[in-house]
Design a protein around this motif. Sequence first.
Motif, short mmCIF file in Angstrom:
data_model
loop_
_atom_site.label_atom_id
_atom_site.label_comp_id
_atom_site.label_asym_id
_atom_site.label_seq_id
_atom_site.Cartn_x
_atom_site.Cartn_y
_atom_site.Cartn_z
N LYS A 51 5.47 -9.44 1.49
CA LYS A 51 4.68 -10.44 0.76
C LYS A 51 3.19 -10.09 0.66
O LYS A 51 2.57 -10.22 -0.41
CB LYS A 51 4.84 -11.82 1.38
CG LYS A 51 4.22 -12.94 0.53
CD LYS A 51 4.51 -14.31 1.10
CE LYS A 51 4.05 -15.40 0.16
NZ LYS A 51 2.64 -15.29 -0.26
N GLU A 52 2.59 -9.66 1.74
CA GLU A 52 1.16 -9.39 1.73
C GLU A 52 0.80 -8.31 0.70
O GLU A 52 -0.16 -8.43 -0.05
CB GLU A 52 0.68 -8.98 3.13
CG GLU A 52 -0.84 -8.92 3.25
CD GLU A 52 -1.30 -8.76 4.68
OE1 GLU A 52 -2.51 -8.48 4.87
OE2 GLU A 52 -0.48 -8.91 5.62
N LEU A 53 1.61 -7.26 0.65
CA LEU A 53 1.35 -6.17 -0.30
C LEU A 53 1.64 -6.60 -1.73
O LEU A 53 0.85 -6.33 -2.64
CB LEU A 53 2.20 -4.95 0.06
CG LEU A 53 2.15 -3.78 -0.92
CD1 LEU A 53 0.71 -3.30 -1.16
CD2 LEU A 53 3.02 -2.63 -0.43
N ILE A 54 2.76 -7.27 -1.95
CA ILE A 54 3.11 -7.67 -3.32
C ILE A 54 2.09 -8.66 -3.86
O ILE A 54 1.70 -8.60 -5.04
CB ILE A 54 4.54 -8.25 -3.36
CG1 ILE A 54 5.55 -7.16 -3.01
CG2 ILE A 54 4.85 -8.83 -4.74
CD1 ILE A 54 6.99 -7.63 -2.94
N ASP A 55 1.62 -9.56 -3.02
CA ASP A 55 0.56 -10.49 -3.44
C ASP A 55 -0.73 -9.73 -3.77
O ASP A 55 -1.44 -10.07 -4.73
CB ASP A 55 0.28 -11.52 -2.34
CG ASP A 55 1.38 -12.57 -2.22
OD1 ASP A 55 2.26 -12.62 -3.10
OD2 ASP A 55 1.35 -13.34 -1.24
N TYR A 56 -1.02 -8.70 -2.98
CA TYR A 56 -2.25 -7.93 -3.18
C TYR A 56 -2.28 -7.26 -4.55
O TYR A 56 -3.32 -7.22 -5.21
CB TYR A 56 -2.37 -6.87 -2.08
CG TYR A 56 -3.61 -6.02 -2.17
CD1 TYR A 56 -4.84 -6.48 -1.70
CD2 TYR A 56 -3.55 -4.74 -2.74
CE1 TYR A 56 -5.98 -5.69 -1.78
CE2 TYR A 56 -4.68 -3.95 -2.83
CZ TYR A 56 -5.89 -4.43 -2.35
OH TYR A 56 -7.03 -3.64 -2.45
N VAL A 57 -1.13 -6.74 -5.00
CA VAL A 57 -1.07 -6.06 -6.30
C VAL A 57 -0.69 -7.02 -7.42
O VAL A 57 -0.57 -6.62 -8.58
CB VAL A 57 -0.09 -4.86 -6.28
CG1 VAL A 57 -0.52 -3.84 -5.24
CG2 VAL A 57 1.35 -5.32 -6.06
#
Length: 286
Positions: A51-57
Motif C-alpha cells: 500500500k505505501e508504495l502504490i499510494d506513493y506512485v
Amino acid sequence: MAKVYFTEKITSESLLEIYKKLNMDLKGKVAVKVHSGEKGNQNYLKPLFYKELIDYVNGTVVECNTAYEGERNTTEKHLKLLENHEWTKYFNVDLLDEKEEIALSVNNPKYIKENYVGKNIENYDSILVLSHFKGHPMGGYGGALKNISIGLASSHGKANIHGAGKPDEMWTADHDSFLESMAEAAKTIIDYEKGNMVFINIMANMSVDCDCCAVAEDPCMKDIGILASTDPVALDQACIDLVYNSKDSGKDHLIERIESRNGLLTIKTAEEIGVGTRKYELIKID
C-alpha cells in the motif's frame, strides 16, 4: 551492467525506499502489476504490504484473467476474488482484459507472432511491476519476466504463450518452446512501454509453487529480501543467484524445481532477444 538494488529488510517502508533508490519517476498514469493470488493460496503477498508504495506512485492495481479453471478465469469471478483478497479495499483495480485484448507484434518471432494483452494497457503511461519471486510448477520459477509475459497476457494470450503460438495446445506444447515464448512475450511489453517500467522482486514466502496454485506447498526456505531494477533480466538473474548462493538447506528443493523445469532458459532467451542483460551490479542498501 544493470544496477540491481538489494535490501534484506522486507517491510512496506523498505519497499518504498528501494523504489526511491532507482531514482526513476514513473510518469503519467501508473499501472501496478501484482498477483492477485488464487483462492486458497497461502503464500501470495497481501495488499497492505504494497500500500505505501502504490499510494506513493498513485498507481492503479492491474491484473488479467487466467486461462485455466479457478477463481480468476472470468472477469466476474476475478473481480469477486480481488474484493475478497482486499485489493479493491485499498486500491483502484483494473482487469486489463475485462472486455477486449490487443495484439502486440513480436519482432523476428520464433514461436509466437503476436502477444495478446488486455486492451486497457493502452490507458497507462508506465508500469510498476511488483513480483513475488518463488518457484513455479511449469516455469520453474516466477519473477519479473513471468509477471510481464504470462502476467500481462489476456486469458487468450496466456494460452497462446503456453502453447508456443497455438492456444489449443497450451498444455501439450513442447516445454522449452513455452519458456522461450514467455521471453518473446516479455520483449513485446518492454518495446511497448519504451523504458517506462520499474521492476521489484520480493523474495519472501518462497514456495516451489506459484501464487496461482489454490493448493500450494509452504515456503521451503527463509526469506531473502527485496530487489529492484529497471532491467527485468538482471533482476531475475540476481534473485536466482541469491537462491543458489544461500546457506539455507531448503534451497535444494527450490533449485530442483527451477532446474527440473529448465527455468533458466527463459532468462537466457530474454537476454538473447534484447529484453535485458544478465550482467548486473548488486548494490546492497541497509
